[in-house]
Design a protein around this motif. Structure first.
Motif, PDB file in Angstrom:
ATOM      1  N   THR A 245       0.832  -1.526  -0.239  1.00  0.00           N
ATOM      2  CA  THR A 245      -0.182  -0.178  -0.073  1.00  0.00           C
ATOM      3  C   THR A 245       0.846   1.156  -0.142  1.00  0.00           C
ATOM      4  O   THR A 245       0.736   2.268  -0.053  1.00  0.00           O
ATOM      5  CB  THR A 245      -0.936  -0.236   1.256  1.00  0.00           C
ATOM      6  N   GLY A 246       2.079   1.394   0.534  1.00  0.00           N
ATOM      7  CA  GLY A 246       2.513   2.530   0.335  1.00  0.00           C
ATOM      8  C   GLY A 246       3.239   2.776   1.782  1.00  0.00           C
ATOM      9  O   GLY A 246       3.340   4.199   1.860  1.00  0.00           O
ATOM     10  N   GLY A 247       2.856   2.274   2.604  1.00  0.00           N
ATOM     11  CA  GLY A 247       2.626   2.310   4.138  1.00  0.00           C
ATOM     12  C   GLY A 247       0.984   3.098   4.365  1.00  0.00           C
ATOM     13  O   GLY A 247       1.278   3.252   5.693  1.00  0.00           O
ATOM     14  N   ASP A 248       0.633   3.540   3.668  1.00  0.00           N
ATOM     15  CA  ASP A 248      -0.668   3.330   3.879  1.00  0.00           C
ATOM     16  C   ASP A 248      -1.475   2.228   4.890  1.00  0.00           C
ATOM     17  O   ASP A 248      -1.475   1.198   4.713  1.00  0.00           O
ATOM     18  CB  ASP A 248      -1.820   3.919   2.651  1.00  0.00           C
ATOM     19  N   PRO A 249      -2.723   2.701   5.422  1.00  0.00           N
ATOM     20  CA  PRO A 249      -3.133   1.881   6.625  1.00  0.00           C
ATOM     21  C   PRO A 249      -3.641   1.179   4.743  1.00  0.00           C
ATOM     22  O   PRO A 249      -4.481   0.533   4.281  1.00  0.00           O
ATOM     23  CB  PRO A 249      -4.234   2.185   7.106  1.00  0.00           C
ATOM     24  N   LEU A 250      -4.187  -0.787   5.974  1.00  0.00           N
ATOM     25  CA  LEU A 250      -5.022  -1.808   4.633  1.00  0.00           C
ATOM     26  C   LEU A 250      -6.243  -1.085   4.823  1.00  0.00           C
ATOM     27  O   LEU A 250      -6.531  -0.757   5.560  1.00  0.00           O
ATOM     28  CB  LEU A 250      -4.506  -2.558   4.751  1.00  0.00           C
ATOM     29  N   PRO A 251      -6.762  -0.825   3.353  1.00  0.00           N
ATOM     30  CA  PRO A 251      -8.598  -1.199   3.697  1.00  0.00           C
ATOM     31  C   PRO A 251      -9.163  -1.750   4.499  1.00  0.00           C
ATOM     32  O   PRO A 251     -10.000  -1.390   5.277  1.00  0.00           O
ATOM     33  CB  PRO A 251      -9.147  -1.449   1.966  1.00  0.00           C
ATOM     34  N   GLY A 252      -8.562  -3.312   4.800  1.00  0.00           N
ATOM     35  CA  GLY A 252      -9.617  -4.083   5.395  1.00  0.00           C
ATOM     36  C   GLY A 252     -11.200  -4.413   5.015  1.00  0.00           C
ATOM     37  O   GLY A 252     -11.630  -4.037   4.318  1.00  0.00           O
ATOM     38  N   GLY A 253     -11.829  -4.736   5.974  1.00  0.00           N
ATOM     39  CA  GLY A 253     -13.387  -5.225   6.277  1.00  0.00           C
ATOM     40  C   GLY A 253     -13.777  -5.972   5.793  1.00  0.00           C
ATOM     41  O   GLY A 253     -14.305  -6.285   4.314  1.00  0.00           O
ATOM     42  N   ALA A 254     -12.643  -7.503   5.946  1.00  0.00           N
ATOM     43  CA  ALA A 254     -13.641  -8.494   5.646  1.00  0.00           C
ATOM     44  C   ALA A 254     -13.240  -9.720   6.875  1.00  0.00           C
ATOM     45  O   ALA A 254     -12.854  -9.288   8.286  1.00  0.00           O
ATOM     46  CB  ALA A 254     -12.591  -8.530   4.459  1.00  0.00           C
ATOM     47  N   THR A 255     -13.357 -10.753   6.658  1.00  0.00           N
ATOM     48  CA  THR A 255     -13.231 -12.234   7.348  1.00  0.00           C
ATOM     49  C   THR A 255     -13.100 -12.712   7.004  1.00  0.00           C
ATOM     50  O   THR A 255     -12.955 -13.149   5.953  1.00  0.00           O
ATOM     51  CB  THR A 255     -14.863 -12.162   8.513  1.00  0.00           C
TER      52      THR A 255
ATOM     53  N   GLY B 262      -4.522  -5.929  10.769  1.00  0.00           N
ATOM     54  CA  GLY B 262      -5.614  -5.056  11.392  1.00  0.00           C
ATOM     55  C   GLY B 262      -5.561  -4.723  12.619  1.00  0.00           C
ATOM     56  O   GLY B 262      -6.383  -3.094  12.873  1.00  0.00           O
ATOM     57  N   LEU B 263      -4.160  -3.851  12.591  1.00  0.00           N
ATOM     58  CA  LEU B 263      -3.706  -3.096  13.512  1.00  0.00           C
ATOM     59  C   LEU B 263      -2.925  -1.888  12.798  1.00  0.00           C
ATOM     60  O   LEU B 263      -3.151  -0.937  13.055  1.00  0.00           O
ATOM     61  CB  LEU B 263      -2.143  -3.245  14.590  1.00  0.00           C
ATOM     62  N   ASN B 264      -3.274  -1.826  11.341  1.00  0.00           N
ATOM     63  CA  ASN B 264      -3.178  -1.040  10.395  1.00  0.00           C
ATOM     64  C   ASN B 264      -4.127  -1.054   9.448  1.00  0.00           C
ATOM     65  O   ASN B 264      -3.773  -0.617   8.219  1.00  0.00           O
ATOM     66  CB  ASN B 264      -1.870  -1.244   9.699  1.00  0.00           C
ATOM     67  N   ALA B 265      -5.235  -0.915   9.664  1.00  0.00           N
ATOM     68  CA  ALA B 265      -6.527  -1.357   8.844  1.00  0.00           C
ATOM     69  C   ALA B 265      -7.115  -0.256   8.420  1.00  0.00           C
ATOM     70  O   ALA B 265      -7.678   0.066  10.047  1.00  0.00           O
ATOM     71  CB  ALA B 265      -7.319  -2.858   8.898  1.00  0.00           C
ATOM     72  N   ARG B 266      -8.106   0.216   8.200  1.00  0.00           N
ATOM     73  CA  ARG B 266      -9.222   1.402   8.200  1.00  0.00           C
ATOM     74  C   ARG B 266     -10.221   0.821   8.827  1.00  0.00           C
ATOM     75  O   ARG B 266     -10.568   1.033   9.470  1.00  0.00           O
ATOM     76  CB  ARG B 266      -9.408   2.427   6.746  1.00  0.00           C
ATOM     77  N   ALA B 267     -10.778  -1.149   8.032  1.00  0.00           N
ATOM     78  CA  ALA B 267     -11.868  -1.298   8.938  1.00  0.00           C
ATOM     79  C   ALA B 267     -11.980  -2.522   9.297  1.00  0.00           C
ATOM     80  O   ALA B 267     -10.226  -3.061   8.967  1.00  0.00           O
ATOM     81  CB  ALA B 267     -12.870  -1.258   7.692  1.00  0.00           C
ATOM     82  N   PRO B 268     -12.323  -2.971  10.286  1.00  0.00           N
ATOM     83  CA  PRO B 268     -11.615  -3.925  10.923  1.00  0.00           C
ATOM     84  C   PRO B 268     -11.213  -5.236   9.999  1.00  0.00           C
ATOM     85  O   PRO B 268     -12.108  -5.803   8.961  1.00  0.00           O
ATOM     86  CB  PRO B 268     -12.947  -4.397  11.807  1.00  0.00           C
TER      87      PRO B 268
END
Ligand code: S3P
Length: 444
Positions: A383-393, A410-416
């Protein structure tokens, strides 16, 4: 052995991670300490033993074959061995739970004793190939009846005296090497194993510590290990260092959460296990090795890890055996890095607790990371250092390292990032969630 009701969870960060932690004892060393203690005559004292389900499965199996094994307190264990050649026939099937190491190493022990044993395990273990130990142990004289494809459930009968083996490992596997060395302990003559690619050497170190006659030579064909059979093992006092494969999770957590600065005390840095540190440093990670010392015949250090801007690399395939269990968490670090990480030569990851190439590729895609899967590796576009989008199980497939890797993501994600089941973590790192909370992570 894990309970059937799944327990979903997620980790989230609320600012930098900080503090000093100790992770539990090394899993590989813990298994071997129990097994060799059970073959020595007299009392072996172990401190820092990993009390995860995998190691407890080994303890239960060694008890079922005659050893006396007691727990005095957290990590403090005593083993009264039966002597090499003294294992008894277990009266019931040996339940190996999720543990490939227990299964393959114990198959080696049974192979040169005049006993019959049945091995059973969970759905993950029952999918894993045992042919890699069945083939060489058959050459030594053991006989097998296994489920199709050489899988569990499996019943085997050892031969005593067994036939000594001279064998070149066709797959880079410390489990296969160790199974053959353990079989060789109760075999007349010399057992010779050549490993073209070096793998973790805890068995060699510990066998020498217990007084076995063992030599290791570097040859053009690879490392040549020669073990004198009909060994007499002397009981030992063993201190198990912290597991670098467990330390890998808080290590990457600190690297990817901005502002973090943590210390992980007393971690094994045996070169046959330390590939992840080398690769992360090549990506730009700030990892210090403080207070280097030797504990129980193994090199140890305190790891100081600070948040770092990571850059993708081509992971040298030659390092794979020294970090074979760390690829899932490396892939999370790569997902948070600048640029592209390519890892190849990893076909072995397909036969771990899950198919870790497929499961990681699916999981990374689900949390919004661009990833390509090949037969033997992954290419990950960070991602280039940006948080991961996240939001998945994430489906863990009974794989502790998949669960912990995506929990750290999950510690570096926008959504859980929700992990479908925490229970597999207990196989290797029961205190994972408590330690992550201690560093400042939130569990949800
Ligand atoms: C282990 C060896 C490795 C590793 C496993 C532990 C050991 O397996 O993945 O977690 O303790 O010998 P392989 O020998 O299959 O590579």
């Amino acid at each position: 052995m894990t309970s059937s009701a799944p327990h979903p969870f997620s980790l989230a960060s609320n600012g930098p991670l900080g503090g000093t932690i100790s992770v539990p004892g090394d899993k590989s060393i813990s298994h071997r300490a129990l097994m060799l203690g059970a073959l020595a005559v007299g009392e072996t004292a172990i401190s820092g033993l990993l009390e995860g389900e995998d190691v407890l499965a080994t303890a239960a199996a060694m008890r079922a074959m005659g050893a006396t094994i007691e727990r005095l307190g957290p990590g403090e264990w005593r083993v009264h061995g039966v002597g090499v050649g003294g294992l008894l026939q277990p009266q019931t099937a040996l339940d190996m739970g999720n543990s490939g190491t227990s299964t393959r190493l114990l198959m080696g022990l049974v192979a040169s004793h005049p006993i019959t044993a049945t091995f059973i395990g969970d759905a993950s273990l029952s999918r894993r190939p045992m042919g890699r130990v069945i083939d060489p142990l058959s050459l030594m004289g053991a006989s097998f009846s296994a489920a199709p494809g050489g899988r569990l459930p499996l019943t085997m009968t050892g031969l005593c005296p067994a036939v000594p083996l001279d064998y070149t490992l066709p797959v880079a596997s410390a489990q296969v090497k160790s199974a053959l060395l353990l079989a060789g302990l109760n075999t007349p003559g010399h057992t010779v194993i050549i490993e073209p690619v070096p793998t973790r050497d805890h068995s060699e170190r510990m066998l020498a510590g217990f007084g076995a006659s063992l030599t290791v030579e570097e040859t053009p064909q690879g490392r040549r290990i020669t073990l004198a059979g009909e060994a007499e093992l002397r009981p030992q006092v063993i201190t198990v260092p912290g597991d670098p494969s467990s330390a890998a999770f808080p290590m990457v957590a600190a690297l990817i959460v901005p502002g973090s600065d943590i210390t992980i005390a007393n971690i094994g840095i045996n070169p046959t296990r330390a590939g992840l540190i080398e690769v992360l440093r090549a990506m730009g990670a700030d990892i210090g090795l403080d207070n280097r010392r030797t504990v129980g015949g193994e090199p140890v250090a305190d790891l100081r890890v600070r948040h770092s801007v990571l850059t993708g690399i081509d992971v040298p395939p030659a390092l794979a055996p020294s970090m074979i269990d760390e690829f899932p968490i490396l892939f999370i670090a790569a997902a948070c890095a600048r640029g592209t990480t390519r890892a190849t030569g990893l076909e072995e990851l397909r036969v771990k607790e899950s198919d870790r190439l497929a499961v990681m590729a699916q999981g990374l895609a689900a949390v919004g990371v661009a990833v390509e899967e090949s037969a033997d590796g992954l290419t990950i576009y960070g991602t280039g250092g940006d948080p991961l989008p996240g939001g998945a199980t994430i489906a863990t497939h009974l794989d502790h390292r998949i669960a912990m890797s995506f929990a750290v993501a999950g510690l570096n994600a926008r959504a859980p990032i929700i992990i479908d089941d925490r229970t597999p973590i207990a196989t290797s790192f029961p205190s994972f969630l408590a330690l992550m909370q201690g560093l400042g992570a939130e569990t949800r």
